[in-house]
Scaffold this active site. Structure first.
Site, PDB file in Angstrom:
ATOM      1  N   GLU A 132       1.161  23.958  61.605  1.00 45.98           N
ATOM      2  CA  GLU A 132       1.623  22.980  61.350  1.00 45.98           C
ATOM      3  C   GLU A 132       1.179  23.955  59.438  1.00 45.98           C
ATOM      4  OE1 GLU A 132      -1.511  19.968  61.034  1.00 45.98           O
ATOM      5  OE2 GLU A 132      -0.676  19.377  63.218  1.00 45.98           O
ATOM      6  N   ASP A 176      26.333  16.634  57.832  1.00 47.99           N
ATOM      7  CA  ASP A 176      25.400  16.466  59.059  1.00 47.99           C
ATOM      8  C   ASP A 176      26.610  17.870  60.108  1.00 47.99           C
ATOM      9  OD1 ASP A 176      24.273  16.925  61.866  1.00 47.99           O
ATOM     10  OD2 ASP A 176      24.238  14.961  61.564  1.00 47.99           O
ATOM     11  N   LYS A 226      24.844  23.576  69.485  1.00 49.40           N
ATOM     12  CA  LYS A 226      26.085  23.336  70.069  1.00 49.40           C
ATOM     13  C   LYS A 226      26.396  24.384  70.136  1.00 49.40           C
ATOM     14  CE  LYS A 226      25.127  18.161  69.422  1.00 49.40           C
ATOM     15  NZ  LYS A 226      24.237  18.106  68.592  1.00 49.40           N
ATOM     16  N   ARG A 252      17.348  24.594  72.107  1.00 49.62           N
ATOM     17  CA  ARG A 252      17.835  23.044  71.604  1.00 49.62           C
ATOM     18  C   ARG A 252      16.430  23.041  70.204  1.00 49.62           C
ATOM     19  NH1 ARG A 252      19.886  19.575  74.057  1.00 49.62           N
ATOM     20  NH2 ARG A 252      20.829  20.333  75.036  1.00 49.62           N
ATOM     21  N   THR A 305      21.890  20.764  64.682  1.00 52.08           N
ATOM     22  CA  THR A 305      21.732  21.204  65.906  1.00 52.08           C
ATOM     23  C   THR A 305      21.836  23.155  65.698  1.00 52.08           C
ATOM     24  OG1 THR A 305      23.081  20.488  66.807  1.00 52.08           O
ATOM     25  CG2 THR A 305      20.975  18.928  66.649  1.00 52.08           C
ATOM     26  N   TYR A 353      -0.424  26.852  67.008  1.00 51.13           N
ATOM     27  CA  TYR A 353      -0.781  25.868  65.928  1.00 51.13           C
ATOM     28  C   TYR A 353      -0.621  26.887  65.110  1.00 51.13           C
ATOM     29  CZ  TYR A 353      -1.074  21.009  67.728  1.00 51.13           C
ATOM     30  OH  TYR A 353      -0.502  19.931  68.373  1.00 51.13           O
TER      31      TYR A 353
HETATM   32  N1  DSN Z   1      24.338  14.002  71.775  1.00 51.08           N
HETATM   33  C1  DSN Z   1      24.554  14.290  70.951  1.00 51.08           C
HETATM   34  C2  DSN Z   1      26.043  15.382  71.044  1.00 51.08           C
HETATM   35  O1  DSN Z   1      26.606  13.899  72.134  1.00 51.08           O
HETATM   36  O2  DSN Z   1      26.929  14.487  70.549  1.00 51.08           O
HETATM   37  C3  DSN Z   1      24.792  13.930  69.485  1.00 51.08           C
HETATM   38  O3  DSN Z   1      22.948  13.507  69.006  1.00 51.08           O
END
Ligand code: DSN
Length: 429
Positions: A75, A219, A248, A254, A245, A73
């Site tokens: 925080e 974003d 990707k 993740r 994120t 933990y």
């Molecule tokens: N799930 C992502 C995508 O496939 O673009 C977006 O959140």
């Protein structure tokens, strides 16, 4: 010299097609879960993901994900935690933050968001204020749920308005967005998308934001790896805040990441914790540090260049076979195919691709007459396939396979071609 992406191996990563682990400890206590873990590893190894938001992270990233930091933990933030025993966690988080700042040339980084959506929620919570006006791109035009869609908390807790794209060209219309912004006067203007295959003009968005006194949030969840590698332009220097994120094109674990100017740092940190999250997932933070370290290498930059080159090749090959590609091509890792004029919906093609061993997703296209559950398009991406070691010529093969599936050939007849690619280009292990 072999072209990048023709190589079968990631630098520093050995590959083989057999499952990398039999999960012996899980098996000894829970064979049901062990069987499922192996089944998923086999599924990933024996099929090809062309899902534009997926990738295969390195074994080093995966190992960090499974470390004992999952038990800790922490925080708060380094040097200001609400739990004892955080001296190692502090070093891990500082390292991840420093690497993220270096990678994107950013003033401030928050590495704690559990996902892109929680990152966006935290930013809006911090900067839009209660019921604050938020202007983002419509999901049906390629935007994201967390940019103010009515079913998302971002569309309920704030006052949203959405902009779209030109239904004919699929391109953003900056002057129209300016007019909407002038009329709506948003507190936060969001740019960035989930299925927009072109570079976004961040300077134009910054100009609009400045004109209406809005904070600009970019974003870059999808193209973050291409931005980090300098393959496409960066919003840093234009946007006040950047979210993404990490799993990707960036090829990390993740999770989410927020970058900002120093001016907004304190509010954003409070927006993440205690605003929207409790304890950070410190094992994921450690894995983010590993991934950012990988992304700082020349090998990663070469990979990111190959990802885009492969997407361009795939788009060209589909166009050569008579397909209608949204916006007429791509600048990124992503290609969106407009299926109007063909017999099948996006949902049909997604299902047919599965029979050929390809994972893809159905996707709305601009002006789509079908519902989001059916759609008139598909979205494909090259990040995961390039990680596996597929090369430019393989994009022609994939275009052939997709062409056959879209035109109604038996998808099973394409399975051997996909299986051969999977055998030749195994998962990183
Ligand atoms: N799930 C992502 C995508 O496939 O673009 C977006 O959140």
């Amino acid at each position: 010299m072999r072209e990048v992406g023709q190589s079968r191996r990631l630098p520093g990563v050995t590959t083989h097609s057999a499952p990398s682990s039999s999960f012996p400890i899980v098996r000894s206590q829970d064979p049901t879960v062990a069987d499922l873990l192996i089944a998923e590893e086999r599924r990933q190894a024996s099929t090809l993901s062309l899902i534009a938001s997926e990738n295969h992270c390195s074994p080093a990233v995966r190992e960090a994900c499974s470390s004992v930091l999952t038990d800790k933990y922490a925080e708060g933030y380094p040097g200001a935690r609400y739990y004892g025993g955080c001296e190692v966690a502090d070093q891990v988080e500082d390292l991840a933050r420093d690497r993220a700042k270096q990678l994107f040339a950013a003033e401030h980084a928050n590495v704690q968001p559990h996902s892109g959506t929680t990152a966006n929620m935290a930013v809006l919570e911090a900067l839009a204020g209660s019921n604050g006006r938020v202007l983002g791109m419509a999901l049906a035009s390629g935007g994201h749920l967390s940019h103010g869609h009515k079913v998302s908390a971002t569309g309920k807790l704030f006052e949203p308005r959405q902009y779209g794209v030109d239904p004919d060209t699929g391109l953003l219309r900056y002057e129209e967005i300016r007019e909407i912004a002038k009329e709506f006067q948003p507190r936060v203007l969001i740019c960035g998308a989930s299925s927009y295959p072109r570079e976004i003009d961040y300077a134009a968005f910054a100009d609009i934001a400045k004109e209406v006194g809005a904070i600009l949030l970019a974003d870059i969840a999808h193209p973050s790896g291409l931005v980090a590698a300098g393959v496409i332009g960066s919003p840093i220097g234009h946007a006040d805040v950047v979210t993404m994120t990490t799993h990707k094109t960036l090829r990390g674990p993740r999770g989410g990441l927020i970058l900002s100017t120093q001016e907004h740092a304190k509010k954003i940190d409070s927006g993440v914790f205690p605003g929207g999250q409790g304890g950070p997932l410190m094992h994921q933070v450690a894995a983010k540090a590993v991934a950012f370290g990988e992304a700082l290498t020349d090998a990663y930059k070469a990979y990111a260049h190959a990802v885009r080159a492969h997407a361009v090749r795939l788009a060209d090959a589909l166009i050569a076979r008579g397909h209608n590609i949204v916006t007429g091509g791509t600048d990124t890792h992503m290609v969106v195919v407009d299926l109007r004029g063909h017999e099948f919906s996006g949902a049909d093609v997604e299902e047919r691709c599965k029979l050929a061993g390809l994972s893809i997703n159905k996707n709305m296209v601009p002006g789509d007459p079908r519902s989001p559950r059916q759609t008139s398009g598909i979205r494909v991406g090259t990040a995961a396939a390039t990680t596996r070691g597929l090369g430019p010529d393989d994009m022609d093969t994939l275009a052939d396979v997709l062409d056959a599936i879209i035109r109604g050939n038996d998808p099973a007849s394409q399975h051997a071609r996909v299986a051969a690619l999977c055998d030749r280009a195994p998962l990183p292990a």
